[in-house]
Design an enzyme around this catalytic site. Structure first.
Site, mmCIF file in Angstrom:
data_model
loop_
_atom_site.group_PDB
_atom_site.id
_atom_site.type_symbol
_atom_site.label_atom_id
_atom_site.label_comp_id
_atom_site.label_asym_id
_atom_site.label_seq_id
_atom_site.Cartn_x
_atom_site.Cartn_y
_atom_site.Cartn_z
ATOM 1 N N GLY A 163 -4.689 2.406 0.622
ATOM 2 C CA GLY A 163 -5.203 2.610 1.765
ATOM 3 C C GLY A 163 -6.249 1.547 2.432
ATOM 4 N N GLY A 164 -5.875 0.252 2.154
ATOM 5 C CA GLY A 164 -6.548 -0.992 2.671
ATOM 6 C C GLY A 164 -7.795 -1.068 1.689
ATOM 7 N N GLU A 199 2.218 -9.334 -2.429
ATOM 8 C CA GLU A 199 3.247 -8.907 -1.343
ATOM 9 C C GLU A 199 3.466 -9.770 -0.253
ATOM 10 O OE1 GLU A 199 2.617 -4.987 0.223
ATOM 11 O OE2 GLU A 199 3.369 -4.077 -1.605
ATOM 12 N N GLU A 274 4.144 6.152 2.753
ATOM 13 C CA GLU A 274 3.925 5.312 3.780
ATOM 14 C C GLU A 274 4.934 3.966 3.939
ATOM 15 O OE1 GLU A 274 0.150 3.569 3.520
ATOM 16 O OE2 GLU A 274 -1.114 5.628 4.124
ATOM 17 N N ASN A 288 0.781 8.674 -0.647
ATOM 18 C CA ASN A 288 -0.387 9.164 -0.988
ATOM 19 C C ASN A 288 -0.154 10.739 -1.279
ATOM 20 O OD1 ASN A 288 -1.657 7.117 0.309
ATOM 21 N ND2 ASN A 288 -1.082 7.583 2.449
ATOM 22 N N ARG A 290 -1.978 13.260 -1.410
ATOM 23 C CA ARG A 290 -3.024 14.463 -0.812
ATOM 24 C C ARG A 290 -2.589 14.693 0.515
ATOM 25 N NH1 ARG A 290 -4.505 8.918 0.555
ATOM 26 N NH2 ARG A 290 -4.837 8.747 2.646
HETATM 27 C C1 MV4 Z 1 0.815 -4.454 4.546
HETATM 28 C C2 MV4 Z 1 0.909 -4.909 5.874
HETATM 29 C C3 MV4 Z 1 1.847 -6.245 5.972
HETATM 30 N N1 MV4 Z 1 2.361 -6.586 4.942
HETATM 31 N N2 MV4 Z 1 1.178 -5.250 3.503
HETATM 32 C C4 MV4 Z 1 -1.898 -1.765 4.027
HETATM 33 C C5 MV4 Z 1 -2.971 -0.466 3.829
HETATM 34 C C6 MV4 Z 1 -3.055 -0.263 5.193
HETATM 35 N N3 MV4 Z 1 -4.385 0.118 5.643
HETATM 36 C C7 MV4 Z 1 -2.371 -1.220 6.122
HETATM 37 N N4 MV4 Z 1 -1.728 -2.103 5.255
HETATM 38 C C8 MV4 Z 1 -0.628 -2.948 5.524
HETATM 39 N N5 MV4 Z 1 -0.206 -3.352 4.600
HETATM 40 C C9 MV4 Z 1 2.003 -6.079 3.627
HETATM 41 N N6 MV4 Z 1 2.822 -6.521 2.454
HETATM 42 C C10 MV4 Z 1 0.278 -4.497 7.126
HETATM 43 C C11 MV4 Z 1 -0.494 -3.509 6.983
HETATM 44 C C12 MV4 Z 1 -1.007 -2.895 7.952
HETATM 45 C C13 MV4 Z 1 -1.920 -3.620 8.691
HETATM 46 C C14 MV4 Z 1 -2.493 -4.833 8.351
HETATM 47 C C15 MV4 Z 1 -3.253 -5.434 9.227
HETATM 48 C C16 MV4 Z 1 -3.632 -5.061 10.366
HETATM 49 C C17 MV4 Z 1 -3.382 -3.552 10.794
HETATM 50 C C18 MV4 Z 1 -2.511 -2.953 10.259
HETATM 51 C C19 MV4 Z 1 -1.981 -1.391 10.329
HETATM 52 C C20 MV4 Z 1 -1.227 -1.000 9.660
HETATM 53 C C21 MV4 Z 1 -0.669 -1.412 8.277
#
Ligand code: MV4
Length: 446
Positions: A163-164, A199, A274, A288, A290
């Protein structure tokens, strides 16, 4: 069916779960910290137990206090909501040991999906496309070898993150060693596990997630997707269903992949897979285990009450509908309302709600624990409500959301309604082509 459920959460989600229980004729037990003595979920519950002081570590994360509260009140089940203990496998296992039903998947599934590296491997074996990347890289040599294979830019992600949390972007090779070391140290400090994997950074992309509902008899259905691409610092701001960007054939393939994911891990309950959607292909990101903050978006387009289904499934009741009977209709939007000050770097804002006016009308819903005179405490998450609307088309839903946001009044604290209106008015949002670079571009315009 349970006669009494303890809600191990606070705020809007605790109120949401309480309502579902009351509609089902189930008694409710609220738990609260000393700072939440005047909180809405405390007054709405049939019983309420103070479980500790304001910090979540002393209260809402205090497993012993929560299980003790469940025991002394004779609660047969615990609903964890989202965040807090909702994806804590140890807590789910403790509930089982205490003979109390944890309303969620088995502890083993929580643990497996909480290990993002194991989850990726399981999905690969199940034939679910995953983002090009590596397994955990625990030596610098292995890390560099994987990085060279993947290429830059790449993300270093914590095995126990999600979740970031525990994500670090590396744009250039010269920054890699430091990033790998720092990410691992931060993961060790935050999650007690320094394992990190790599990744390929797919950017800009779209974040699309598929809602699942699986009962204890092995019946599993998908309830359609939600697009959650509008995020700031990895915090979702706005979600919608259906996604304006995927075709029916991509939707079908994503649904099949989500069902494969559920089958692979033996999922039970409400869960979300997701995906990242990039260059007209989708890739598994994480699962997720939950109920999600944005679940009302799915409720408004399917007519299903996801909390009630979580409770029924936990009580062993099978789904009484098939996949063919899930026919999402219309379009739903959710805007998260946060107590933060956009004029000061979105710092959390607290204070007393002097005036609260909640919008209404057909298919306008505001999930909140706010009331006039309530004082928003500084100890918890800044989200103070979710405005959800539904209409026959996306354009109508955007218009309805705009109208509701303009009607909403929350005087006494700073909030982000202005930013939400800016998002809704943006041409890239309106034409549905917005991607993960959307908020960065929008903030540059400000
Ligand atoms: C990523 C991605 C691009 N490439 N993983 C993971 C947790 C979620 N909050 C955002 N995530 C992302 N994982 C890889 N390998 C892009 C996102 C992503 C995102 C990234 C930067 C800014 C806004 C975003 C919004 C949704 C997803």
């Amino acid at each position: 069916m349970f006669s009494k459920i303890l809600i191990a959460n606070r705020g809007e989600i605790a109120v949401r779960i309480l309502r579902a229980c009351r509609e089902m004729g189930i008694s409710t037990v609220a738990v609260y910290s000393e700072a939440d003595r005047d909180a809405l979920h405390v007054s709405l519950a049939d019983e309420a137990i103070c479980i500790g002081s304001a910090p979540v570590s002393e209260s809402y994360l205090n497993m012993t206090a929560i299980l003790t509260a469940a025991s002394i009140t004779g609660s047969e089940a615990i609903h964890p909501g989202y965040g807090l203990l909702s994806e804590n496998a140890e807590f789910a296992d403790l509930c089982r040991t205490c003979g109390i039903t944890f309303i969620g998947p088995p502890a083993e599934v929580i643990s497996e999906m909480g290990d993002k590296d194991a989850a990726r491997r399981m999905m690969q074996e199940a034939g679910v496309p995953v983002i090009p990347g590596s397994e955990v890289v625990d030596t610098l040599k292995a890390a560099f070898a994987a990085a060279h294979e993947i290429g830059f830019p790449l993300l270093v992600k914590a095995r126990s993150g999600g979740g970031g949390r525990g994500i670090r972007l590396v744009e250039r090779e010269e920054d890699f060693e430091n990033a790998w070391r720092t990410a691992s140290a931060e993961a060790q400090a935050s999650f007690g596990d320094g394992g990190v994997y790599l990744e390929k950074y797919l950017y800009p992309a779209k974040h699309i997630e598929m809602q699942l509902l699986c009962d204890k008899d092995g019946n599993c259905v998908t309830l359609g997707e939600r697009e959650c691409t509008v995020q700031r610092h990895h915090q979702k701001l706005l979600e919608e269903s259906p996604s304006p960007a995927i075709s029916e054939s991509i939707r079908k393939k994503m649904q099949e992949a989500a069902l494969k994911a559920a089958k692979a891990c033996g999922y039970v309950g409400a869960g979300t897979v997701e995906f990242l959607y990039y260059d007209e292909k989708f890739y598994f990101m994480e699962m997720n285990t939950r109920l999600q903050v944005e679940h009302p978006v799915t409720e408004l387009v399917t007519g299903l009450d996801l909390v009630k289904w979580q409770i029924r499934i936990a009580a062993g009741i099978p789904l009484n509908f098939t996949q063919k009977e899930v026919i999402p209709s219309g379009h739903a939007l959710e805007c998260r309302i946060n107590a933060e000050d956009p004029e000061h770097g979105f710092l959390p804002s607290c204070g007393t709600i002097r005036l609260l006016h909640i919008p209404g009308g057909p298919c306008v819903r505001f999930d909140t624990a706010l009331y006039q005179g309530y004082t928003v405490p500084p100890f918890y998450d800044s989200m103070i409500g979710k405005l959800i609307v539904a209409s026959s088309s996306r354009e109508e839903a955007i218009r309805k959301m705009r109208t509701a946001l303009c009607e909403l009044i929350i005087d006494g604290i700073h909030h982000n309604v202005g930013l939400q209106l800016q998002i809704l008015d943006d041409p890239t949002f309106r034409n549905g082509t917005y991607r993960t670079d959307f908020m960065d571009l929008l903030m540059k315009e400000k």
